[in-house]
Enzyme design. Sequence first.
Site, PDB file in Angstrom:
ATOM      1  NE  ARG A  92       2.307  -5.976  16.851  1.00  0.00           N
ATOM      2  CZ  ARG A  92       3.229  -6.119  17.791  1.00  0.00           C
ATOM      3  NH1 ARG A  92       3.177  -7.128  18.645  1.00  0.00           N
ATOM      4  NH2 ARG A  92       4.199  -5.232  17.890  1.00  0.00           N
ATOM      5  CE1 TYR A 111      -3.839  -1.437   8.914  1.00  0.00           C
ATOM      6  CE2 TYR A 111      -5.084  -0.627   7.055  1.00  0.00           C
ATOM      7  CZ  TYR A 111      -4.135  -0.441   8.025  1.00  0.00           C
ATOM      8  OH  TYR A 111      -3.485   0.752   8.105  1.00  0.00           O
ATOM      9  NE  ARG A 121       2.605   9.640  -5.152  1.00  0.00           N
ATOM     10  CZ  ARG A 121       2.331  10.031  -3.923  1.00  0.00           C
ATOM     11  NH1 ARG A 121       3.165  10.822  -3.267  1.00  0.00           N
ATOM     12  NH2 ARG A 121       1.206   9.668  -3.370  1.00  0.00           N
ATOM     13  NE  ARG A 134       1.807   5.681  13.619  1.00  0.00           N
ATOM     14  CZ  ARG A 134       1.075   5.148  12.645  1.00  0.00           C
ATOM     15  NH1 ARG A 134       1.236   5.542  11.416  1.00  0.00           N
ATOM     16  NH2 ARG A 134       0.172   4.231  12.901  1.00  0.00           N
ATOM     17  CG  ASP A 139      -7.272   2.588   4.939  1.00  0.00           C
ATOM     18  OD1 ASP A 139      -6.650   2.389   5.996  1.00  0.00           O
ATOM     19  OD2 ASP A 139      -6.728   2.653   3.825  1.00  0.00           O
ATOM     20  NE  ARG A 186      -1.424   1.031   4.485  1.00  0.00           N
ATOM     21  CZ  ARG A 186      -2.564   1.518   4.915  1.00  0.00           C
ATOM     22  NH1 ARG A 186      -3.679   0.954   4.610  1.00  0.00           N
ATOM     23  NH2 ARG A 186      -2.583   2.597   5.659  1.00  0.00           N
ATOM     24  CD  GLU A 208       0.660   4.596  16.644  1.00  0.00           C
ATOM     25  OE1 GLU A 208       0.258   5.746  16.363  1.00  0.00           O
ATOM     26  OE2 GLU A 208       0.534   3.630  15.882  1.00  0.00           O
TER      27      GLU A 208
HETATM   28  N1  UDP Z   1       6.107   1.486   6.838  1.00  0.00           N
HETATM   29  C1  UDP Z   1       7.488   1.557   6.906  1.00  0.00           C
HETATM   30  N2  UDP Z   1       8.090   2.734   7.250  1.00  0.00           N
HETATM   31  C2  UDP Z   1       7.374   3.857   7.523  1.00  0.00           C
HETATM   32  C3  UDP Z   1       5.968   3.795   7.445  1.00  0.00           C
HETATM   33  C4  UDP Z   1       5.359   2.590   7.102  1.00  0.00           C
HETATM   34  O1  UDP Z   1       8.157   0.568   6.668  1.00  0.00           O
HETATM   35  O2  UDP Z   1       7.991   4.892   7.846  1.00  0.00           O
HETATM   36  C5  UDP Z   1       5.475   0.185   6.486  1.00  0.00           C
HETATM   37  C6  UDP Z   1       5.263  -0.693   7.699  1.00  0.00           C
HETATM   38  O3  UDP Z   1       5.496  -2.018   7.315  1.00  0.00           O
HETATM   39  C7  UDP Z   1       3.800  -0.495   8.036  1.00  0.00           C
HETATM   40  C8  UDP Z   1       3.173  -0.311   6.653  1.00  0.00           C
HETATM   41  O4  UDP Z   1       4.195   0.373   5.911  1.00  0.00           O
HETATM   42  O5  UDP Z   1       3.254  -1.582   8.737  1.00  0.00           O
HETATM   43  C9  UDP Z   1       1.903   0.504   6.636  1.00  0.00           C
HETATM   44  O6  UDP Z   1       2.104   1.708   7.333  1.00  0.00           O
HETATM   45  P1  UDP Z   1       1.027   2.839   7.516  1.00  0.00           P
HETATM   46  O7  UDP Z   1       1.678   3.941   8.255  1.00  0.00           O
HETATM   47  O8  UDP Z   1       0.443   3.142   6.167  1.00  0.00           O
HETATM   48  O9  UDP Z   1      -0.098   2.110   8.360  1.00  0.00           O
HETATM   49  P2  UDP Z   1      -0.913   2.574   9.657  1.00  0.00           P
HETATM   50  O10 UDP Z   1      -0.250   1.862  10.783  1.00  0.00           O
HETATM   51  O11 UDP Z   1      -0.824   4.047   9.775  1.00  0.00           O
HETATM   52  O12 UDP Z   1      -2.307   2.070   9.430  1.00  0.00           O
END
Ligand code: UDP
Length: 369
Positions: free
Chosen positions: A252, A351, A179, A283, A353, A175, A303
């Site tokens: 999780r 999962y 780019r 983050r 959105d 996902r 988090e």
């Molecule tokens: N991901 C990563 N580095 C980043 C952000 C995301 O490797 O800085 C990967 C990680 O495997 C994560 C997945 O992308 O589980 C989806 O992240 P996203 O932030 O889109 O998901 P959220 O937890 O916000 O739903």
Amino acid sequence: MYDFLFVGAGLFNATIASKAIQQGKKCLVIDKRPHMAGNIHTQEVDGIQVHQYGAHIFHTDEKSVWDFVNRYAEFNHYVNAPVANFHGKLYNLPFNMNTFHQIWSDVITPEDAKNRIESQAKAMKESLAGKEPSNLEEQAISLIGQDIYEILIQGYTQKQWGRPCTELPASIIKRLPVRFIFDNNYFNDRYQGIPIGGYTQMIEKMFQGAEIRLNTNFFDDRENYLNMADKVIFTGMIDEFFDYRFGTLEYRSLKFETEQLPIANYQGNAVINYTDAQTPFTRIIEHKHFEFGQQPTTVITREYPQTWRKGDEPYYAVNDDKNSALYQKYKALADQQNKVIFGGRLGMYRYFDMDDTIMAALKVAEQVL
Ligand code: UDP
């Protein structure tokens, strides 16, 4: 007696309830928490909308879904552009020309970037010999090369999911956009924003006209609640509903550490990911930047991903083979009866959105109304 009982006051049920109420149905909503809106709940702290269960950024490609939410809230023009911090160096996300130049300072043009990624992914692609990547590490390196994998993906992902990238499905990072233009917008969707005034207000509007009972746990009086309505929409954990009879589904969980600071601007961006393996959180969210806040103080949230144990808040379904098979057993039970419908992340063990949640709920609304 009610036409509908909604167990859970989150987005899935709010969507169906808004349609049911429009048609004059008598609706009761119960939720064990003391507030509305489930995990998209926001609470105002000195003028700042704090996302209490993790940051939620609304984005969708579906015009009908965008029109639907805009009936209940006005959305601002926030565009998600997270920044990654790796051992004190900052990188733009998602992977785009800004990131490539920050990682490799001699990479200036899209062609430079493509060549560099190609040369870094070459060995992995050769070892795959035409086969599909079988895990997240193989997927990441063949897509974006070794350097970006090590700096921006490996540590973050292992913290998030609690296991090495070699033991995770490739699908998790499919996902993330890659780019070859200078564009830090995290999402590819046409519509994006945050509801002005917070998500809780939006959800309250959607439920307007229903009777609402908070601090009310379905499982305290389950038979009675089931008899109170013609139809029940249940958005709790499907395995709990069936008394865990086939075993527990895995999730999780997350722990949030929130503090208010006496400064106006802590990190200059709503989301900063800590992508190294050592920092224990994934983050830091600075909530005011989701709404361009100008308050004199700020609220930040760290988090921390957690292993889920019974009693913890479940956040993400673990859709591996073992858990997916277990969910199918519960789903078969659910399909056998027609009074209770299961919905949302926990009822459908998926999962979702926010826009997917709304689309799934609108489908159910069509069936039951
Ligand atoms: N991901 C990563 N580095 C980043 C952000 C995301 O490797 O800085 C990967 C990680 O495997 C994560 C997945 O992308 O589980 C989806 O992240 P996203 O932030 O889109 O998901 P959220 O937890 O916000 O739903």
